[in-house]
Structures are given as structure tokens and as C-alpha cells.
Design a protein around this motif. Structure first.
Motif, PDB file in Angstrom:
ATOM      1  N   GLY A 110       1.122  -0.884  -0.252  1.00  0.00           N
ATOM      2  CA  GLY A 110      -0.028   0.246   0.001  1.00  0.00           C
ATOM      3  C   GLY A 110       0.676   1.485  -0.483  1.00  0.00           C
ATOM      4  O   GLY A 110       1.017   1.556  -1.042  1.00  0.00           O
ATOM      5  N   CYS A 111       1.354   1.510   1.256  1.00  0.00           N
ATOM      6  CA  CYS A 111       1.837   2.869   1.023  1.00  0.00           C
ATOM      7  C   CYS A 111       2.472   3.359   2.470  1.00  0.00           C
ATOM      8  O   CYS A 111       1.907   2.494   3.573  1.00  0.00           O
ATOM      9  N   ARG A 112       3.154   4.371   2.365  1.00  0.00           N
ATOM     10  CA  ARG A 112       3.824   4.121   4.466  1.00  0.00           C
ATOM     11  C   ARG A 112       3.904   6.436   4.318  1.00  0.00           C
ATOM     12  O   ARG A 112       4.384   6.224   3.545  1.00  0.00           O
ATOM     13  N   LEU A 113       3.281   6.460   5.829  1.00  0.00           N
ATOM     14  CA  LEU A 113       3.713   7.852   5.541  1.00  0.00           C
ATOM     15  C   LEU A 113       4.762   8.246   6.137  1.00  0.00           C
ATOM     16  O   LEU A 113       4.621   7.181   7.490  1.00  0.00           O
ATOM     17  N   ASP A 114       5.383   9.218   5.999  1.00  0.00           N
ATOM     18  CA  ASP A 114       6.727   9.418   6.693  1.00  0.00           C
ATOM     19  C   ASP A 114       6.396  10.856   6.926  1.00  0.00           C
ATOM     20  O   ASP A 114       6.736  11.801   6.183  1.00  0.00           O
ATOM     21  N   ALA A 115       6.441  10.857   8.454  1.00  0.00           N
ATOM     22  CA  ALA A 115       6.302  12.570   8.730  1.00  0.00           C
ATOM     23  C   ALA A 115       7.615  12.684   9.833  1.00  0.00           C
ATOM     24  O   ALA A 115       7.981  12.038  10.531  1.00  0.00           O
ATOM     25  N   THR A 116       8.159  14.051   9.306  1.00  0.00           N
ATOM     26  CA  THR A 116       9.477  14.778   9.951  1.00  0.00           C
ATOM     27  C   THR A 116       9.339  16.061  10.578  1.00  0.00           C
ATOM     28  O   THR A 116       8.272  16.795   9.110  1.00  0.00           O
ATOM     29  N   ALA A 117       9.384  16.383  11.745  1.00  0.00           N
ATOM     30  CA  ALA A 117       8.537  17.317  12.414  1.00  0.00           C
ATOM     31  C   ALA A 117       9.566  18.410  12.965  1.00  0.00           C
ATOM     32  O   ALA A 117      11.024  17.009  14.054  1.00  0.00           O
ATOM     33  N   GLN A 118       9.887  19.639  12.905  1.00  0.00           N
ATOM     34  CA  GLN A 118      10.822  19.452  13.999  1.00  0.00           C
ATOM     35  C   GLN A 118      10.242  20.877  14.455  1.00  0.00           C
ATOM     36  O   GLN A 118      10.112  22.115  14.387  1.00  0.00           O
ATOM     37  N   VAL A 119      10.404  20.944  16.207  1.00  0.00           N
ATOM     38  CA  VAL A 119       9.561  21.656  17.195  1.00  0.00           C
ATOM     39  C   VAL A 119      10.528  22.557  17.475  1.00  0.00           C
ATOM     40  O   VAL A 119      12.172  21.879  18.237  1.00  0.00           O
TER      41      VAL A 119
END
Length: 154
Positions: A110-119
Motif C-alpha cells: 500500500g503505502c507508508r506515511l513518513d513525517a518529520t517535524a522540527q519543533v
């Protein structure tokens, strides 16, 4: 007071095509349920997930607005990528700065959601713990919305 910062990386797999998961992520119809539902304490003045779009998110606690965030979408690649920034104002003071990139990667399943957050938290809060928990919470809601309502169509 010293600021604190963190880079948060999260991944979630979905048994659906990347384009469909992406469409569900940015749809005003679905966001109203999973991101800004009545139990979240978040209301949006409007949804504007187009490149260059700006959204205001109001944070309400016990019926009173305690702060707001401005979300600016900087880059949107249909079915693949959303990159945006957020600034948070609480108690009338700028408290939070964030940059976020969410990628929707096709996989054999299917798919992969990859999130990167700099906070950056300008008040010195524990951003690592708070934002890891926040990502788990939002991704759980997103996944539950898909399971309950199916993927957005059209």
C-alpha cells in the motif's frame, strides 16, 4: 528561559495506495472529523491545504480559547508530499515554531506515511515527549477515520 527543540520522526503503514491516503489527509471533509473533531479542542477558521494556503487553528479548553496556531503550506506534491510550518501563540505570546514534512511512499502492501517535524518550544517545554504523543494521537485518529468511513472519494 531557555528554549527546547526536537526532531520527531514517525512512520505509519496503510494498506491503501499513497494517492488515496494523501487525498484523505488533505481533504477538508475528513480533516473536520479526524483532525478538528468536537472532542479535539481544535477548530479551524477554514481549511486551505493548497500550496501557499494559510490556516488558523484555534485551541479551546473548557470552552475558552487558550491559543491559536497559524499553518502555512509551503509545498504540496499531489499524492506524495506536504510541507508546512506552524507558529503557536498562547497567552498572547509566540511559544512554538514547527516545520513539518509528510511524505506518502508507495509500498508493495500500500503505502507508508513518513513525517518529520522540527519543533522549537520557546517556553522550554518537553517537546520530544509532547510531540511524539501528539503524532501517535493524530495518526491513530486518522487511521480510525479511514477504518470507519473509508477513504475519501472524488
Amino acid at each position: 528561559m531557555q528554549s527546547t527543540s526536537a526532531t520527531i520522526k514517525v512512520t505509519r503503514a496503510f494498506p491503501h495506495p499513497a494517492e488515496s491516503v494523501f487525498a484523505h489527509w488533505i481533504s477538508p471533509e475528513t480533516r473536520l472529523r479526524w483532525e478538528a473533531g468536537p472532542d479535539t479542542g481544535m477548530t479551524y477558521d477554514a481549511f486551505d491545504t493548497r500550496e501557499g494556503g494559510v490556516e488558523t487553528v484555534r485551541i479551546v479548553q473548557d470552552g475558552k480559547e487558550i491559543g491559536h496556531m497559524f499553518q502555512n503550506t509551503h509545498r504540496l506534491v499531489e499524492g506524495q508530499l506536504m510541507a508546512y510550518s506552524l507558529t503557536g501563540v498562547f497567552g498572547g505570546v509566540l511559544t512554538t515554531l514547527m516545520q513539518i514534512a509528510i511524505e506518502f511512499q508507495p509500498t508493495d502492501e500500500g503505502c507508508r506515511l513518513d513525517a518529520t517535524a522540527q519543533v522549537i518550544d520557546l517556553t522550554g517545554g518537553d517537546v520530544q515527549t509532547q510531540h511524539e504523543a501528539g503524532w501517535d494521537w493524530i495518526l491513530d485518529r486518522f487511521e480510525a477515520d479511514i477504518a470507519e468511513h473509508g477513504l475519501v472519494t472524488g
